[in-house]
Enzyme design. Structure first.
Site, PDB file in Angstrom:
ATOM      1  N   ASN A  41      -3.356   8.439   4.954  1.00  0.00           N
ATOM      2  CA  ASN A  41      -2.313   7.707   5.361  1.00  0.00           C
ATOM      3  C   ASN A  41      -2.210   7.860   6.980  1.00  0.00           C
ATOM      4  O   ASN A  41      -1.473   6.857   7.278  1.00  0.00           O
ATOM      5  CB  ASN A  41      -0.893   8.758   4.881  1.00  0.00           C
ATOM      6  CG  ASN A  41      -0.754   8.710   3.200  1.00  0.00           C
ATOM      7  OD1 ASN A  41      -1.156   7.296   2.770  1.00  0.00           O
ATOM      8  ND2 ASN A  41      -0.534   9.741   2.519  1.00  0.00           N
TER       9      ASN A  41
ATOM     10  N   ARG B 288       0.863  -1.233  -0.062  1.00  0.00           N
ATOM     11  CA  ARG B 288      -0.150   0.132  -0.065  1.00  0.00           C
ATOM     12  C   ARG B 288       0.868   1.290   0.022  1.00  0.00           C
ATOM     13  O   ARG B 288       0.525   2.248  -0.674  1.00  0.00           O
ATOM     14  CB  ARG B 288      -0.990  -0.029   1.320  1.00  0.00           C
ATOM     15  CG  ARG B 288      -1.711   0.957   1.482  1.00  0.00           C
ATOM     16  CD  ARG B 288      -3.160   0.850   2.087  1.00  0.00           C
ATOM     17  NE  ARG B 288      -3.986   1.840   2.447  1.00  0.00           N
ATOM     18  CZ  ARG B 288      -3.943   2.763   3.477  1.00  0.00           C
ATOM     19  NH1 ARG B 288      -3.025   2.695   4.499  1.00  0.00           N
ATOM     20  NH2 ARG B 288      -4.908   3.796   3.506  1.00  0.00           N
TER      21      ARG B 288
ATOM     22  N   HIS C 275      -6.358  -5.468  -2.141  1.00  0.00           N
ATOM     23  CA  HIS C 275      -7.234  -5.702  -1.031  1.00  0.00           C
ATOM     24  C   HIS C 275      -7.694  -6.778  -0.673  1.00  0.00           C
ATOM     25  O   HIS C 275      -8.517  -7.133   0.337  1.00  0.00           O
ATOM     26  CB  HIS C 275      -8.743  -4.887  -1.518  1.00  0.00           C
ATOM     27  CG  HIS C 275      -8.520  -3.422  -1.788  1.00  0.00           C
ATOM     28  ND1 HIS C 275      -9.619  -2.606  -2.295  1.00  0.00           N
ATOM     29  CD2 HIS C 275      -7.772  -2.593  -1.392  1.00  0.00           C
ATOM     30  CE1 HIS C 275      -9.289  -1.487  -2.232  1.00  0.00           C
ATOM     31  NE2 HIS C 275      -7.947  -1.269  -1.875  1.00  0.00           N
TER      32      HIS C 275
ATOM     33  N   HIS D 107       0.624   4.422  -2.692  1.00  0.00           N
ATOM     34  CA  HIS D 107       0.278   5.836  -1.996  1.00  0.00           C
ATOM     35  C   HIS D 107       1.801   6.737  -2.525  1.00  0.00           C
ATOM     36  O   HIS D 107       1.456   7.932  -2.526  1.00  0.00           O
ATOM     37  CB  HIS D 107       0.349   5.736  -0.580  1.00  0.00           C
ATOM     38  CG  HIS D 107      -1.494   5.540  -0.115  1.00  0.00           C
ATOM     39  ND1 HIS D 107      -1.804   5.786   0.951  1.00  0.00           N
ATOM     40  CD2 HIS D 107      -1.955   4.328  -0.858  1.00  0.00           C
ATOM     41  CE1 HIS D 107      -3.394   5.255   0.889  1.00  0.00           C
ATOM     42  NE2 HIS D 107      -3.348   4.407  -0.145  1.00  0.00           N
TER      43      HIS D 107
END
Length: 326
Positions: free
Chosen positions: A98, A65, A197, A69
């Site tokens: 975040n 992740r 996910h 990001h």
């Protein structure tokens, strides 16, 4: 003649010096970039990441992740790692998407510390994130790929940009497609990357709008009732649940099965069912062995090439820490 040669040499020297100041571009990335600069770099990253994931698989999800990001905001430049300073009290890591959900910073710290012992000032923090995400994909999903390296670290990190740019869990398909297209990623690559996910966890606040006041009709009603028990309305503490209750520590096709059965957490997950093309891709991943893993690997490589550094804003290799600019 001598003066022409002299001018030519001077131009070459100037060009070489100027090139050192330019931000890294997709064309300059290559597999094995550190072989001649820091031979053990990739093996150090892999062994360090492994040591953390063995103890806490969730950190592997965090690293994947983190890569996403980081790359979506200002390109893959490790801007997400910068700590607040008096001059910049609100960097990306403190942005709502975040903070406090993004994790794995301690893994990056440990990798950087080991690399600085071996070859100080050589391996960029941006490459550490990319390699760590690659290795997390291997350990959690047996997904193996070679990712080019040679990125530079950025010097700018702005909280508001992360909030504005990162796709939200409430996005519909059109919004998701536009978000990914703005980074040069196709709808098919977006669907493949959504497979992340299948690991990690989510705060209840990211999906409780689907639970209250009534359970969203796009969610399996029994699943919604189950989630209500884990995420009470107006709870004093924002709870945390697995993104995939079936195989929470495996990067696999289960996510797409959850999407089809309406047992995925986010509205953005359900939105993959709203077009023929994305629905077919979801269905393929649930039925064709290896299809998801191959596409996920290719999409991760593609995402790693996002570069948005502006001319006049050269990158650097941070050291000795990834948390501050040089």
């Amino acid at each position: 003649m001598e003066s022409k040669i002299s001018i030519f040499i001077t131009c070459l020297v100037f060009a070489a010096a100027f090139q050192l100041l330019l931000p890294v571009s997709e064309a300059s990335l290559k597999v094995g970039y550190y072989k001649s600069k820091c031979k053990k770099a990739e093996s150090i990253v892999k062994s360090t990441v492994r040591s953390f994931i063995v103890k806490n698989p969730g950190l592997g999800a965090g690293l994947i992740r983190m890569f996403f990001h980081d790359c979506f905001v200002r390109g893959c430049d490790a801007s997400v790692l910068l700590d607040p300073t008096p001059a910049n009290p609100q960097p990306e890591k403190l942005s709502i998407p975040n903070n406090p959900s993004l994790r794995g910073f301690e893994v990056i710290d440990a990798v950087k510390a080991e690399l600085e012992k071996q070859c100080p000032g050589v391996v960029s923090c941006a490459d550490i994130i990319a390699l760590s995400a690659r290795d997390a994909s291997l350990f959690l999903g047996n997904i193996s790929y070679k990712i080019p390296t040679g990125r530079l670290d950025g010097r700018v990190s702005i909280s508001a940009e992360a909030l504005q740019i990162l796709p939200a869990p409430s996005f519909n398909l059109s919004q998701l497609e536009a978000s990914f297209a703005s980074k040069g990623l196709s709808t098919a690559e977006m669907v493949a990357l959504s497979g992340a996910h299948s690991i990690g966890r989510s705060h209840c606040s990211s999906f409780t709008s689907r639970l209250y006041p009534t359970i969203d009709p796009t969610m399996n009603q029994g699943f919604g009732s189950f989630l209500r028990k884990l995420c009470p309305q107006n709870a004093a503490v924002d709870g945390v649940v697995p993104q995939d209750f079936v195989s929470p520590n495996k990067l696999d096709e289960q996510y797409y099965k959850n999407v089809e059965s309406l047992t995925a957490l986010f509205f953005s997950d359900w939105s993959l069912l709203t077009s023929g093309a994305t629905l077919n891709q979801v269905d393929t991943y649930t039925k064709v062995p290896g299809a998801f893993k191959a596409d996920f690997a290719n999409a991760m490589i593609k995402m790693g090439s996002i570069n948005e550094a502006l001319p006049g804003s050269p990158g650097e290799v941070r050291g000795p820490t990834c948390r501050a600019v040089n």
